[in-house]
Every structure is written in C-alpha cells, then in structure tokens.
Design an enzyme around this catalytic site. Structure first.
Site, mmCIF file in Angstrom:
data_model
loop_
_atom_site.group_PDB
_atom_site.id
_atom_site.type_symbol
_atom_site.label_atom_id
_atom_site.label_comp_id
_atom_site.label_asym_id
_atom_site.label_seq_id
_atom_site.Cartn_x
_atom_site.Cartn_y
_atom_site.Cartn_z
ATOM 1 N N SER A 17 27.103 -27.485 -5.120
ATOM 2 C CA SER A 17 28.313 -27.571 -5.945
ATOM 3 C C SER A 17 28.805 -28.971 -6.278
ATOM 4 O O SER A 17 29.696 -29.125 -7.101
ATOM 5 C CB SER A 17 29.448 -26.794 -5.299
ATOM 6 O OG SER A 17 29.270 -25.442 -5.612
ATOM 7 N N SER A 61 30.047 -25.413 -8.228
ATOM 8 C CA SER A 61 31.401 -24.942 -8.423
ATOM 9 C C SER A 61 32.420 -26.058 -8.651
ATOM 10 O O SER A 61 33.520 -25.792 -9.127
ATOM 11 C CB SER A 61 31.822 -24.117 -7.210
ATOM 12 O OG SER A 61 31.880 -24.920 -6.058
ATOM 13 N N LYS A 70 39.130 -31.577 -5.750
ATOM 14 C CA LYS A 70 38.806 -30.156 -5.987
ATOM 15 C C LYS A 70 39.870 -29.279 -5.328
ATOM 16 O O LYS A 70 40.356 -29.598 -4.227
ATOM 17 C CB LYS A 70 37.427 -29.864 -5.390
ATOM 18 C CG LYS A 70 36.892 -28.467 -5.664
ATOM 19 C CD LYS A 70 35.475 -28.327 -5.101
ATOM 20 C CE LYS A 70 34.855 -26.976 -5.400
ATOM 21 N NZ LYS A 70 33.471 -26.877 -4.868
HETATM 22 N N1 GLN Z 1 26.261 -21.837 -6.448
HETATM 23 C C1 GLN Z 1 26.198 -21.747 -5.013
HETATM 24 C C2 GLN Z 1 26.961 -20.529 -4.559
HETATM 25 O O1 GLN Z 1 27.489 -19.874 -5.398
HETATM 26 C C3 GLN Z 1 26.724 -23.003 -4.394
HETATM 27 C C4 GLN Z 1 28.188 -23.084 -4.355
HETATM 28 C C5 GLN Z 1 28.696 -24.317 -3.670
HETATM 29 O O2 GLN Z 1 27.937 -25.237 -3.365
HETATM 30 N N2 GLN Z 1 29.971 -24.293 -3.343
HETATM 31 O O3 GLN Z 1 27.050 -20.224 -3.408
#
Ligand code: GLN
Length: 459
Positions: free
Chosen positions: A173, A149, A74
């Site tokens: 994410s 994400s 990532k």
């Molecule tokens: N969707 C969650 C957020 O926007 C989790 C994001 C993540 O785990 N990086 O904070």
C-alpha cells in the site's frame, strides 16, 4: 529544489516556513476538490506552527530535521484533533485523541501536519476506490486510480500538496500508489518503524513508511520515524543509520560493484510495456557499474493466496473491537463490500482452524516464501524489478476481486518476508508512470535508499 536543499533554505531563512505552507495550501485550495486527496486539513493550526517555526529560526534556535516541511498523513494513523476514519463509515465520528509514535516524532522534528489523506477503507485495497469518501484521482494520470491503499498520500506528493507524506504498507500500500503516481515510496523492514497508533489491517505485515518526490525526502522522513519504541513490542532495537548522509552528489558511485538480482518470474507476470521500462532501467544501472544477475523464484503463485489468507484472519481479529460500543457503529452494518468479504472469510477460516486447514498451512507457506527470498538475497545486494505488474485502471472500470488482488503480486513478498522494499519512478507508458522496485535483506534499508539516490541521478 530537492528536499534536503529546501530544508536547509528554511533553516537559513531563505524561504520561510509560512511561505512554504501557503504555496502548498494554494494548490490544495485549487485542486483538492477535483482530486479528492485530503479528507481534512487544518490550515489554522498549520499556519500557527509555521509562524512559530519562523520566529524560532529568526531567534537563531536550532530546529528539528523537518522544520517547516509540510506533511500529509494517511487517515489510519492517529493524529490528535483530526478525524481518523480509515475512510470507513465505522469510524466517521472518531477523533484522534492522541498522536501515534510516528506523529510524535514528526512533531518533535518540527514537521507541519497539514491534514489526513484518502485511502481504501481500512487499507484493504489497491486502488483507493473503496474509500467511503470516493476515489482519489491520480494527479499523474488523469482519470485513473492512484493505486492504494495509501492513494491519497501518494497523490498528495504527486499533486504538489505537501513536501512529504506517510502511509502504511501491508501488502504494497505504499509502493503500489507510489508506482502509479510516479513518486517514491518506502516500506521499511518490519519492526524498523513503530506501528503504535496505526489502525491494524494485518499486524504481522503492517509497516508505516514515507512518500516523497526525491530520495532526500525519503531519507529525512525515515531518519525521523525509524527506531526503537518502548511502546511497541515489534520494533527492533538497533542503531538507525544516518539516512540523509547517503544522499550526496556522489550517490551514483554507489552503483559500482553493487550486485542486483533480476527475478525472471517477476518479469513474466508483468505486462510487456512495464517489462521494457524495467529492463531499460536495469541496463542504465549496469552501465553505471552495477553487476546484474538473473535469479529464479519458484513460489510466485503461492504469494497472493498466502498473503490474503493471513490478511483475512488477522484483519477479522482486528475488527472485533468495532462492535459499536466504543466507536458508534458495528462494522458489519456499515462497511463496504471488500471489508465485509474479509470479515466473513476471516471468521470462517478462524472457526475451521481447529483442523489446521487454512491458517496453519498459510503460515507454513509464509516460512517457505521467506526462506526462498532469503536464499535469493544472500547472493546479491538487492533485487530490482517492477513494483506493480499492471498499469492503473480508469476510475469507473469495475475490477473483480481477483483482478484487484493481482495488482499486489509483486509487493506482498516483502511483507510476507518482513524485508525492506521501495518503489521509484522508472518511466512512463503513454504518460502513465511505471515504478521500479528494490528489495533487500532485513535491516538493509540504507542499501535501498542508496540505490534510489543513485537511480534518481542517472535518470
Ligand atoms: N492491496 C493489499 C490488500 O488489500 C495491500 C493493502 C495494504 O498494503 N494496506 O490487502
């Protein structure tokens, strides 16, 4: 072939690392421009590594666990000589100048890093749509978001672009895109994997973890990256289990006598077709010998507000270093809408905090949620339920912020409580994958892996 078998075949020289790499690279060449999974690849370097690995194997040298396996990373984890942009224009010119601790370990185990995967900007999202490089398409559900994400890392495995990938999970994410793309994703206990070299979203939640197509792959990567890191004060000093030893033919027997909790509120907030699939999966595990008990969690409505409040405050503080002096751009001047929203709200809350109005209350709510989940887990080996309460939407449908946040309802709990959690494919609704989530007590990561290994056998 499963991944443990493949790794053995590479070590025995039945398949060469170069052959393995070229096979993936062909797929990348063919489909990456449509799917937008990798933001950058370095095939020359990967080829070099593969050749070196093959010649060392030929000479009879003993190689690392990941020898010859192809890995995607990532884009918010530092890897030397790749652009580490976190999919934000803020960091468009930033080249990784060192390897994060997890990357050092992957390289020590002879894994081949092929490239950097797409993601939501600074990992703040659940769809990969906020990437400044455009959305990734879900390889398992055409025209739909891959989740986020870490959408690129999940899609990389689903598309057959690599053996393994890593992502970060702050509020889901890893598990959310794993669920939407129909692969396995694992968020370790907070402190099991070093966050050194990860660009923070919210540091008290962030964990790095693996994606794979099977439990053997998850085990290989966990074994590689888990463990104490003297460079990172939040890592736990404990004896890391031999995760790969849990993936045997007899894995399915581990369901016998396992006590699984089903939380009724987790089903109530999920769409019916998802609930049906989860119930079928639970029945199968019961038939294979698991004992199933119903649990009740009263704080489900508290989880999202608590998570997002803490996320905004921690993220705001993490972004203060992007003031334009070191990285070239001031974040507020170039970032997208969601990142800006978090910075503004985070800044507002931080100013008001002298009155203890928001952040302090959120921390109290977090303790309450953690206590309640700990209480529920006391009576069972693991909690099983849906990973995401909804199916992934079509790319192009614009969701309101609260609709987007609702995807995270069932995943933020594990981050609030610091417990291990993972997702694997339970079934499909009209061809769209649906994930089953397991959550367990802190440091019982091995138990979750055992359940995944068992479930993949009965599927
Ligand atoms: N969707 C969650 C957020 O926007 C989790 C994001 C993540 O785990 N990086 O904070």
């Amino acid at each position: 072939m499963n991944l443990l078998g493949k790794s053995e075949s590479i070590n025995n020289h039945e398949i060469t690392a170069s052959e393995n790499l070229e096979q993936f690279y062909q797929e990348i060449e063919k489909n990456n421009s449509n799917l937008n999974v990798f933001l950058e690849t370095d095939i020359d370097n990967a080829r070099n590594m593969a050749e070196k690995i093959d010649s060392r194997i030929k000479k009879g040298e003993k190689l690392g666990k990941l020898a010859g396996l192809v890995i995607g990373v990532k884009s918010n984890i530092n890897v030397e000589d790749f652009h580490i942009t976190a999919a934000s224009p803020t960091l468009e010119n930033y080249m990784g100048s060192y390897d994060a601790s997890v990357i050092q370990r992957i390289k020590e185990e002879d894994g081949i890093i092929i490239g950097m995967t797409n993601m939501d900007e600074f990992a703040a999202g659940s769809s990969t749509e906020t990437s400044c490089f455009g959305c990734t398409e879900n390889p398992s559900a055409q025209g739909r978001i891959p989740g986020g994400s870490s959408g690129g890392s999940a899609a990389a495995v689903a598309a057959g672009f690599c053996d393994l990938s890593i992502g970060s999970d702050t509020g889901g994410s890893i598990r959310n895109p794993a669920s939407h793309c129909g692969v396995m994703g694992f968020k370790p206990t907070y402190g099991v994997v070093s966050r050194q070299g990860l660009l923070d979203l919210a540091m008290s939640f962030d964990q790095i973890g693996p994606f794979a197509a099977d439990a053997g792959g998850i085990a290989l990567m966990l074994e590689t990256i888990a463990g104490f890191d003297h460079k990172e004060c939040t890592t736990i000093d404990w004896e890391v289990p031999q995760f790969t030893s849990l993936i045997g033919e007899d894995a399915v027997n581990s369901l016998k006598g396992m006590k699984l909790g089903i939380v009724k509120q987790f089903l109530e907030v999920s769409d019916d077709p998802i609930v049906n699939i989860i119930e079928e999966s639970v029945n199968k595990m019961e038939e294979a010998g698991a004992e199933v008990v119903e649990l009740s969690f009263d704080y489900i409505d508290l989880c999202l507000p608590t998570y997002y409040l803490i996320n905004y405050v921690e993220f705001f503080s993490a972004t203060r270093k992007y003031d334009g002096r070191k990285y070239g751009h001031r974040i507020e001047e170039v970032c997208g809408e969601e990142v800006l929203r978090r910075i503004h709200i985070g800044s507002y809350i931080s100013q008001k905090e002298y009155s203890g109005k928001y952040y302090k209350k959120a921390l109290q709510a977090r303790s309450l949620i953690r206590r309640e989940i700990t209480r529920l887990l006391k009576g069972v080996d693991a909690i099983a339920g849906p990973t995401v309460p909804k199916l992934p939407h079509k790319i192009g449908n614009t969701l309101k912020p609260m609709e987007m946040y609702a995807y995270d309802t069932l995943t933020v709990i594990a981050n609030l409580a610091g417990i291990p959690a993972a997702s694997l494919k339970a079934g499909e609704v009209n061809g769209i994958p649906v994930g089953l989530q397991f959550q367990a007590k802190p440091l019982e990561d091995a138990k979750i892996l055992k359940l995944m290994a068992a479930f993949e056998k009965i599927e």
